[in-house]
Design an enzyme around this catalytic site. Structure first.
Site, PDB file in Angstrom:
ATOM      1  N   ARG A  33       0.863  -1.194   0.147  1.00  0.00           N
ATOM      2  CA  ARG A  33      -0.018  -0.056  -0.039  1.00  0.00           C
ATOM      3  C   ARG A  33       0.964   1.144   0.110  1.00  0.00           C
ATOM      4  O   ARG A  33       1.347   1.621   0.908  1.00  0.00           O
ATOM      5  CB  ARG A  33      -0.797  -0.102   1.401  1.00  0.00           C
ATOM      6  CG  ARG A  33      -1.820   0.978   1.066  1.00  0.00           C
ATOM      7  CD  ARG A  33      -2.572   1.142   2.536  1.00  0.00           C
ATOM      8  NE  ARG A  33      -1.721   1.556   3.413  1.00  0.00           N
ATOM      9  CZ  ARG A  33      -1.652   1.269   4.823  1.00  0.00           C
ATOM     10  NH1 ARG A  33      -2.673   0.528   5.491  1.00  0.00           N
ATOM     11  NH2 ARG A  33      -1.073   2.189   5.688  1.00  0.00           N
ATOM     12  N   HIS A  78      -3.154   4.433   4.897  1.00  0.00           N
ATOM     13  CA  HIS A  78      -4.619   3.733   4.983  1.00  0.00           C
ATOM     14  C   HIS A  78      -5.695   4.489   4.207  1.00  0.00           C
ATOM     15  O   HIS A  78      -6.602   3.910   3.421  1.00  0.00           O
ATOM     16  CB  HIS A  78      -4.927   3.296   6.437  1.00  0.00           C
ATOM     17  CG  HIS A  78      -6.092   2.690   6.593  1.00  0.00           C
ATOM     18  ND1 HIS A  78      -6.544   1.512   6.201  1.00  0.00           N
ATOM     19  CD2 HIS A  78      -7.141   3.027   7.443  1.00  0.00           C
ATOM     20  CE1 HIS A  78      -7.870   1.358   6.646  1.00  0.00           C
ATOM     21  NE2 HIS A  78      -8.158   2.355   7.196  1.00  0.00           N
ATOM     22  N   TYR A 137       4.503   4.858  11.020  1.00  0.00           N
ATOM     23  CA  TYR A 137       4.723   3.208  11.475  1.00  0.00           C
ATOM     24  C   TYR A 137       5.486   2.661  10.238  1.00  0.00           C
ATOM     25  O   TYR A 137       5.909   1.510  10.335  1.00  0.00           O
ATOM     26  CB  TYR A 137       3.303   2.571  11.596  1.00  0.00           C
ATOM     27  CG  TYR A 137       2.264   2.710  10.472  1.00  0.00           C
ATOM     28  CD1 TYR A 137       2.323   2.187   9.154  1.00  0.00           C
ATOM     29  CD2 TYR A 137       1.383   3.782  10.761  1.00  0.00           C
ATOM     30  CE1 TYR A 137       1.605   2.392   8.454  1.00  0.00           C
ATOM     31  CE2 TYR A 137       0.473   3.943   9.670  1.00  0.00           C
ATOM     32  CZ  TYR A 137       0.353   3.317   8.309  1.00  0.00           C
ATOM     33  OH  TYR A 137      -0.382   3.448   7.448  1.00  0.00           O
TER      34      TYR A 137
END
Lengths: 343, 397
Positions: free
Chosen positions: B284, B288, B297
């Site tokens: 990805r 998100h 992260y």
């Protein structure tokens, strides 16, 4: 929803008293015979015929593709039923016991209850979810919950519960015929209750959504449903000795709720007690009492009272008689309706 | 038999000296192996077509179509992300970097087949032919689902993780019971494989031999949680073995490879062979959603490494190297994608027409008395307000 005649059983139940379990089985059998889209789905519903034998003989008569023993997984049972309904079938799923249904709750709340709404009406889900519920049969923990408040709190579901043999047949036929999901709560301690269920003269039951006055009276109204109906009828008989002439309303359907019948009764009697065995706090009785207060305030001679199970996890079987509302507890509440005398 | 005889003899014939003690082992359980796990196991390396000899076997028309769809998909993701910044979409979970998975998922299905997307799969839905504005209805916020699932054979975009998988199984099972030639392809992310519904769906599908394909787009993260904290399995494809279905591992950025593996899984389902679990290893590239901060992260280095394995560039490189695509072809694909984005932008800038009374219209087949009362209340509120009741422009936000 549709009114369904309690139609003539064909052979095995004829001219004999029938149990609620037999009437439920007959309802499924006749629904399956009438509509090839009706499929039964659940753990143990096939070869065994269900742990309460409510689906007995259906797999033998209609084949395992129509009455299917599934893997032991309630979310899977209900989740696959969603897909089957999306493809035009009318699944009837069994959740063996009330507390076993909880793993399926996400499917119920997130999809079953909402699919019609999410899709702007394009994808209704005609699923019937049979849940044997309630106590009084000496079951160990996780076998006696009254979980109706969870279902009532979820918009998009119909929540119904029969208390008579005639209703068991008629309401289950109506639930299966409904284009909306119906949580069909079966009071398991009434499974073996019997009635002369005349095959020659079909009994027409009120449609789902309508309450029924099971006993007329003038002094006060007992509002109840499912397993507590027999308790209330017994209490009404006992109350005659005290000079109380009690009316008993069997709700039959918690969602939708029949305000009309309840309000008409309470306005006649001026007093009401709501009786159910699920716990009182956050339970169905609070909603029902509030609705009565909103609509009958000027007609009430006393506060609307609740007689419910205690606010405890369902007790072990050797103690359950202390938890379940019985005749005495109902009569005590009726005595407390002498409001003007006390105050 | 001889041992039993010997024991019997020794116990009944008292005159003879006792013989040696005979050990009788306890019998093994009445167990038979159910299935050979070897054919179910995924290959240790993700299947690839680009950069291998398998390209020469691929259909050139398919390769060019995949390229055009990848470019459109990339542009769609960029446009939709821009629309969130303008407030035209409430949220957009971008699938940039995962376009090969999205496009292949749509292209392997026949018309009668069903697609079960998750919330990140707008591209797959659009590549299957759905009007993009209808596909974006959920994310725009004017209703939950903007299309008739039965008409397009696309289930509603599912937000709760993995709950759409049992639906796919049930639908495929029902279709097979009716004798219809229908395959269901269900999309799920790596995080979704931890959910109970993932397990229950795969188990039901395998037991019922339902014509389903489970397609996991392993993009590395469930919001912020990396795969290593999600599962201890050797790969997500390995999970298939426990259910008794084949697991397949594929390079999710290699469009023809994903297409080939899914085609084989769909063929297997269609021919009665039962379900397959396919894991596509991808990444990805964006956060998100636009509400997420991916820098908290993961490091830039990791993202850059995956950018070097970009699905659009990989296919473009392969096709150019083999003389199947030139500068004109690249420009044409880009122009087509730009035109698509411009049309999308224009249509999304038009205010949706909302009817507040729809709140009560689709709860039940027949409104309950309670809902009729509440609908009357809202009607009265609308009539009393200055706004024209049936227009309701801009009330959604």
């Amino acid at each position: 929803m549709t009114t369904v005649a309690s139609r003539a059983p064909r052979t095995d139940l004829a001219a004999k008293p029938a149990t609620m379990a037999q009437a439920l089985r007959r309802a499924m059998r006749d629904a399956m015979a009438d509509d090839p889209a009706v499929h039964i789905l659940g753990e143990d519903v096939g070869t065994l015929g269900g742990v309460f034998r409510v689906t007995d003989g259906l797999a033998a008569e209609f084949g395992e593709d129509r009455c299917t023993d599934t893997p032991l997984a309630e979310a899977g049972i209900l989740g696959t039923a969603v897909g089957m309904a999306m493809y035009g079938l009318r699944p009837v799923v069994e959740m063996q016991f009330d507390a076993f249904a909880y793993p399926a709750f996400e499917q119920l709340a997130s999809h079953v209850a909402k699919m019609r709404n999410r899709t702007h009406g394009a994808l209704p889900l005609p699923i019937t979810i049979r849940v044997p519920y309630g106590g009084g049969i000496g079951g160990v923990e996780h076998h006696s919950d009254s979980s109706e408040a969870y279902y009532m709190a979820t918009p998009g579901l119909h929540v119904v519960t029969p208390a008579t043999v005639e209703d068991a047949y008629g309401m289950l036929r109506a639930a299966i015929a409904s284009d909306d999901p119906v949580v069909f709560l079966e009071p398991k301690r009434l499974y073996w209750s019997k009635a002369r269920w005349s095959p020659e003269a079909p009994v027409v039951v009120e449609p789902i959504g309508r309450a029924v006055v099971r006993r007329t009276g003038l002094s006060a109204t007992l509002v109840t449903y499912g397993p507590s109906l027999t308790v209330c009828l017994e209490a009404a008989e006992a109350a005659r000795a005290e000079g109380w002439d009690l009316e008993v309303v069997d709700l039959r359907s918690l969602v939708p709720f029949d305000d009309e019948t309840v309000v008409a009764s309470v306005r006649r009697t001026g007093r009401a007690v709501v009786v159910h065995e699920s716990n009182g706090f956050g339970g169905p009785g609070g909603e029902i009492a509030a609705r009565i207060n909103e609509r009958c305030f000027h007609h009430l001679e006393a506060p609307v009272l609740r007689v419910a199970g205690f606010d405890i996890p369902y007790p072990p079987p050797m103690l359950e008689q202390h938890h379940l509302p019985g005749v005495d507890r109902v009569l005590d509440a009726v005595a407390r309706l002498q409001w003007e005398a006390d105050s | 038999m001889e041992e039993v005889h010997a024991l019997k003899k020794s116990s009944t014939t008292v005159q003879e000296p006792p013989g040696p003690v005979v050990h009788r082992p306890t019998p093994p359980p009445a167990w038979q192996p159910r299935t050979d796990p070897a054919p179910l196991l995924p290959d240790p390396e993700p299947y690839r077509v680009l950069g291998t000899e398998a390209v020469t076997d691929a259909d050139p028309e398919l390769l060019r179509r995949l390229y055009a769809e990848l470019v459109r998909g990339r542009r769609f993701n960029a446009q939709a992300t821009a629309l969130t910044k303008q407030g035209r979409l409430a949220v957009y979970p971008s699938s940039t970097g995962q376009e090969a998975c999205e496009v292949a998922a749509a292209l392997v299905l026949q018309e009668q087949d069903w697609l079960f997307p998750s919330y990140r799969d707008t591209l797959a839905v659009v590549a299957r032919g759905l009007d993009p504005v209808q596909a974006l209805t959920l994310l725009r916020g004017d209703w939950h689902t903007g299309y008739d699932p039965r008409e397009h054979r696309i289930a509603p975009l599912a937000t709760p993780l993995a709950t759409q998988l049992p639906h796919a199984v049930g639908l495929a099972h029902a279709a097979r019971l009716k004798g219809d030639d229908v395959v269901a392809l269900a999309l799920v992310g790596d995080g979704g494989t931890s959910e109970g519904d993932f397990h229950e769906a795969l188990n039901f599908a395998a037991v019922w031999k339902a014509p389903v394909v489970f397609f996991v787009q392993n993009n590395g993260f469930a919001i912020s949680v990396p795969l290593a904290k999600q599962t201890a399995a050797p790969s997500l494809a390995h999970k298939a073995v426990g259910y008794g279905m084949p697991g397949r591992l594929v390079d999710g950025n290699d469009a023809p490879a994903v297409h080939a593996v899914l085609t084989e899984a769909v063929r297997r389902a269609r021919s009665g062979g039962g379900p397959t679990l396919v894991e596509a290893v991808t990444y990805r590239i964006e956060a998100h959603t636009n509400a997420d901060d991916a820098t908290r992260y993961r490091g830039d280095g990791e993202v850059e490494a995956w950018r070097a394995h970009d699905p659009v560039r990989l296919l473009e490189h392969e096709l150019t190297e083999r003389g199947m695509l030139d500068g004109d072809g690249i420009r044409k694909a880009a122009d087509d994608a730009d035109a698509m984005a411009a049309r999308l932008r224009d249509r999304m800038n038009a205010e949706p027409e909302l009817d507040p009374m729809d709140l009560f219209a689709h709860v039940y087949a027949e409104q309950t008395a309670q809902l009729r009362e509440q609908a009357a209340q809202l009607r009265a509120e609308l009539d009393a307000s200055d706004e024209p009741a049936d227009a309701g422009q801009g009330e959604a936000r």
